[in-house]
Write a protein that holds these residues in place. Structure first.
Motif, PDB file in Angstrom:
ATOM      1  N   LYS A  98       1.302   3.543 -11.876  1.00 53.45           N
ATOM      2  CA  LYS A  98       0.305   4.388 -12.550  1.00 53.45           C
ATOM      3  C   LYS A  98       0.251   5.752 -11.877  1.00 53.45           C
ATOM      4  O   LYS A  98       0.562   5.877 -10.686  1.00 53.45           O
ATOM      5  N   GLN A 133     -11.980   9.366 -10.621  1.00 53.76           N
ATOM      6  CA  GLN A 133     -11.255   8.201 -10.100  1.00 53.76           C
ATOM      7  C   GLN A 133     -10.804   8.434  -8.656  1.00 53.76           C
ATOM      8  O   GLN A 133     -10.841   7.526  -7.833  1.00 53.76           O
ATOM      9  N   ASP A 182      -5.514   2.349  -4.070  1.00 55.36           N
ATOM     10  CA  ASP A 182      -6.434   2.135  -2.936  1.00 55.36           C
ATOM     11  C   ASP A 182      -5.615   1.893  -1.668  1.00 55.36           C
ATOM     12  O   ASP A 182      -5.928   2.425  -0.593  1.00 55.36           O
ATOM     13  N   LYS A 205      -1.923 -11.990 -15.846  1.00 48.20           N
ATOM     14  CA  LYS A 205      -0.942 -13.043 -16.143  1.00 48.20           C
ATOM     15  C   LYS A 205      -0.361 -13.548 -14.830  1.00 48.20           C
ATOM     16  O   LYS A 205      -0.740 -13.062 -13.761  1.00 48.20           O
ATOM     17  N   LEU A 206       0.580 -14.501 -14.944  1.00 46.71           N
ATOM     18  CA  LEU A 206       1.208 -15.045 -13.739  1.00 46.71           C
ATOM     19  C   LEU A 206       1.918 -13.939 -12.965  1.00 46.71           C
ATOM     20  O   LEU A 206       2.513 -13.043 -13.562  1.00 46.71           O
ATOM     21  N   ASP A 235     -10.268  -5.624  -2.640  1.00 49.51           N
ATOM     22  CA  ASP A 235     -11.028  -6.021  -3.845  1.00 49.51           C
ATOM     23  C   ASP A 235     -10.944  -7.513  -4.134  1.00 49.51           C
ATOM     24  O   ASP A 235     -11.971  -8.160  -4.324  1.00 49.51           O
ATOM     25  N   GLY A 250      -5.300  -6.189  -8.104  1.00 50.75           N
ATOM     26  CA  GLY A 250      -6.749  -6.324  -8.007  1.00 50.75           C
ATOM     27  C   GLY A 250      -7.282  -7.019  -9.246  1.00 50.75           C
ATOM     28  O   GLY A 250      -6.683  -8.000  -9.723  1.00 50.75           O
ATOM     29  N   VAL A 251      -8.356  -6.471  -9.801  1.00 52.27           N
ATOM     30  CA  VAL A 251      -8.986  -7.129 -10.950  1.00 52.27           C
ATOM     31  C   VAL A 251      -8.182  -6.957 -12.239  1.00 52.27           C
ATOM     32  O   VAL A 251      -8.505  -7.552 -13.258  1.00 52.27           O
ATOM     33  N   GLY A 252      -7.141  -6.146 -12.176  1.00 52.66           N
ATOM     34  CA  GLY A 252      -6.307  -5.930 -13.371  1.00 52.66           C
ATOM     35  C   GLY A 252      -5.320  -7.054 -13.632  1.00 52.66           C
ATOM     36  O   GLY A 252      -4.662  -7.079 -14.684  1.00 52.66           O
ATOM     37  N   ASN A 254      -4.165   0.603  -9.869  1.00 46.69           N
ATOM     38  CA  ASN A 254      -5.189   1.259  -9.043  1.00 46.69           C
ATOM     39  C   ASN A 254      -5.459   0.524  -7.734  1.00 46.69           C
ATOM     40  O   ASN A 254      -5.867   1.140  -6.754  1.00 46.69           O
ATOM     41  N   ASN A 255      -5.232  -0.791  -7.715  1.00 48.34           N
ATOM     42  CA  ASN A 255      -5.374  -1.509  -6.435  1.00 48.34           C
ATOM     43  C   ASN A 255      -4.345  -0.954  -5.437  1.00 48.34           C
ATOM     44  O   ASN A 255      -4.657  -0.746  -4.260  1.00 48.34           O
TER      45      ASN A 255
HETATM   46  N1  LIG Z   1     -10.593   1.718 -12.399  1.00 47.62           N
HETATM   47  C1  LIG Z   1     -10.760   2.534 -11.378  1.00 47.62           C
HETATM   48  O1  LIG Z   1     -10.791   3.695 -11.540  1.00 47.62           O
HETATM   49  C2  LIG Z   1     -10.895   1.999  -9.996  1.00 47.62           C
HETATM   50  C3  LIG Z   1     -10.182   0.883  -9.615  1.00 47.62           C
HETATM   51  N2  LIG Z   1     -10.179   0.463  -8.338  1.00 47.62           N
HETATM   52  C4  LIG Z   1      -9.178  -0.498  -7.895  1.00 47.62           C
HETATM   53  O2  LIG Z   1      -8.265  -0.769  -8.911  1.00 47.62           O
HETATM   54  C5  LIG Z   1      -8.163  -2.167  -9.161  1.00 47.62           C
HETATM   55  C6  LIG Z   1      -7.869  -2.399 -10.594  1.00 47.62           C
HETATM   56  O3  LIG Z   1      -6.783  -1.577 -10.932  1.00 47.62           O
HETATM   57  P1  LIG Z   1      -5.929  -1.757 -12.249  1.00 47.62           P
HETATM   58  O4  LIG Z   1      -6.815  -2.026 -13.405  1.00 47.62           O
HETATM   59  O5  LIG Z   1      -5.034  -0.586 -12.303  1.00 47.62           O
HETATM   60  O6  LIG Z   1      -5.130  -3.101 -12.040  1.00 47.62           O
HETATM   61  P2  LIG Z   1      -4.345  -3.713 -10.815  1.00 47.62           P
HETATM   62  O7  LIG Z   1      -4.009  -2.673  -9.814  1.00 47.62           O
HETATM   63  O8  LIG Z   1      -5.091  -4.906 -10.393  1.00 47.62           O
HETATM   64  O9  LIG Z   1      -3.002  -4.188 -11.559  1.00 47.62           O
HETATM   65  C7  LIG Z   1      -2.092  -3.212 -12.043  1.00 47.62           C
HETATM   66  C8  LIG Z   1      -1.600  -3.426 -13.458  1.00 47.62           C
HETATM   67  O10 LIG Z   1      -0.554  -4.399 -13.475  1.00 47.62           O
HETATM   68  C9  LIG Z   1      -0.466  -5.012 -14.761  1.00 47.62           C
HETATM   69  N3  LIG Z   1      -0.421  -6.465 -14.517  1.00 47.62           N
HETATM   70  C10 LIG Z   1      -1.461  -7.330 -14.492  1.00 47.62           C
HETATM   71  N4  LIG Z   1      -1.044  -8.577 -14.164  1.00 47.62           N
HETATM   72  C11 LIG Z   1       0.296  -8.486 -13.965  1.00 47.62           C
HETATM   73  C12 LIG Z   1       1.299  -9.422 -13.584  1.00 47.62           C
HETATM   74  N5  LIG Z   1       1.003 -10.688 -13.307  1.00 47.62           N
HETATM   75  N6  LIG Z   1       2.577  -8.987 -13.467  1.00 47.62           N
HETATM   76  C13 LIG Z   1       2.888  -7.702 -13.691  1.00 47.62           C
HETATM   77  N7  LIG Z   1       1.985  -6.762 -14.059  1.00 47.62           N
HETATM   78  C14 LIG Z   1       0.704  -7.145 -14.200  1.00 47.62           C
HETATM   79  C15 LIG Z   1      -1.687  -4.581 -15.543  1.00 47.62           C
HETATM   80  O11 LIG Z   1      -1.282  -3.629 -16.466  1.00 47.62           O
HETATM   81  C16 LIG Z   1      -2.586  -3.943 -14.471  1.00 47.62           C
HETATM   82  O12 LIG Z   1      -3.337  -2.893 -14.986  1.00 47.62           O
HETATM   83  C17 LIG Z   1      -9.431  -2.749  -8.616  1.00 47.62           C
HETATM   84  O13 LIG Z   1      -9.251  -4.087  -8.200  1.00 47.62           O
HETATM   85  C18 LIG Z   1      -9.753  -1.826  -7.460  1.00 47.62           C
HETATM   86  O14 LIG Z   1      -9.062  -2.227  -6.297  1.00 47.62           O
HETATM   87  C19 LIG Z   1     -10.893   1.182  -7.298  1.00 47.62           C
HETATM   88  O15 LIG Z   1     -10.003   2.106  -6.766  1.00 47.62           O
HETATM   89  C20 LIG Z   1     -12.082   1.915  -7.833  1.00 47.62           C
HETATM   90  C21 LIG Z   1     -11.747   2.739  -9.047  1.00 47.62           C
END
Ligand SMILES: NC(=O)C1=CN([C@@H]2O[C@H](COP(=O)(O)OP(=O)(O)OC[C@H]3O[C@@H](n4cnc5c(N)ncnc54)[C@H](O)[C@@H]3O)[C@@H](O)[C@H]2O)[C@@H](O)CC1
Ligand SMILES: [K+]
Length: 216
Positions: free
Chosen positions: A89, A25, A62, A129-130, A153, A124-126, A58-59
């Motif tokens: 995280k 990662q 980054d 919800k609102l 992203d 990011g793609v995680g 993870n966003n």
């Molecule tokens: N999975 C990986 O190892 C990689 C991820 N990458 C980056 O990581 C991003 C995805 O990371 P994550 O899956 O950690 O998710 P995000 O960093 O997009 O979101 C963080 C966490 O917040 C929580 N969440 C979601 N919606 C919410 C809301 N409305 N209010 C409060 N909390 C909320 C969820 O548990 C989510 O996992 C990608 O878009 C990309 O930028 C890149 O670094 C490449 C590697």
């Protein structure tokens, strides 16, 4: 032919790349950050004062890596977390530890008015919800100031699968999306609020038999 991915597909591909291919990662985060640095370097952005807004997933990791790389280039950068970093995280805490060893510390407060460029690494793609109400307000205020924003992203607030706005979206001038374009950047509000979309390969691999839901 280019493949578009949903949030779920992207998460599956990230997991496959890390667990089956064996790329760590940390390497993916570094490559993601370097690809954004490339885009910043190739663009005509005012780098007088770069504000990096980092979330707790993870966003955000980054974003911290991007802030470190900018700082090491001698650019005036402010790293601001959105949310309580104690609840972040491990990837974020790890990136923050690295940044601090190089001398970049997070700011307690920041001001959009002082920024010449904003890097959006809040969600990011995680996103599933609102956005929290406080963040929606902050984003609306930031949009009002009309600073150039580069989204990491996907713009914060855009649903990567549907393109819908989840409460508010930080409107981007450019979006650097990793390895595969996201369905949500090609339709609905996602298409209009993400600016120029640049797909940068960071080494995410799909298994040969992977069923992409959409190809164009
Ligand atoms: N999975 C990986 O190892 C990689 C991820 N990458 C980056 O990581 C991003 C995805 O990371 P994550 O899956 O950690 O998710 P995000 O960093 O997009 O979101 C963080 C966490 O917040 C929580 N969440 C979601 N919606 C919410 C809301 N409305 N209010 C409060 N909390 C909320 C969820 O548990 C989510 O996992 C990608 O878009 C990309 O930028 C890149 O670094 C490449 C590697
Ligand atoms: K983002």
């Amino acid at each position: 032919m280019a493949q578009l991915v949903t949030a779920k597909e992207m998460q599956e591909l990230d997991t496959y790349t890390i667990q089956t291919i064996g790329i760590s990662q940390d390497v993916l985060i570094e490559r993601a950050a370097l690809s954004v640095i490339d885009v910043i370097g190739a663009g005509n952005f005012d780098l007088t004062h770069v504000l990096v807004l980092a979330g707790l997933g993870n966003n955000g990791a980054d974003g911290v890596a991007i802030a470190r790389l900018l700082y090491l280039q001698g650019i005036n950068v402010t790293l601001q977390f959105v949310g309580n970093v104690n609840r972040a995280k491990e990837s974020v805490k790890h990136q923050l530890h690295i940044a601090e060893q190089y001398g970049l510390h997070r700011a307690e407060k920041s001001d959009f008015n002082n920024a010449s460029l904003i890097i959006d690494a809040i969600f990011g793609v995680g996103l599933n919800k609102l956005l929290p109400e406080g963040l929606q307000k902050m984003i609306k205020a930031a949009n009002h100031i009309e600073k150039p924003v580069i989204a990491v992203d996907i713009p914060t607030g855009i649903d990567a699968t549907t393109g819908e706005v989840r409460g508010a979206t930080l409107k981007a001038k450019k979006t650097v999306t990793f390895s595969f374009n996201k369905v949500g950047l090609t339709k609905g509000n996602g298409k209009f609020l993400s600016g120029d979309v640049v797909v940068k390969d960071i080494g995410i691999l799909a298994p040969e038999d992977f069923q992409f839901s959409i190809s164009i």
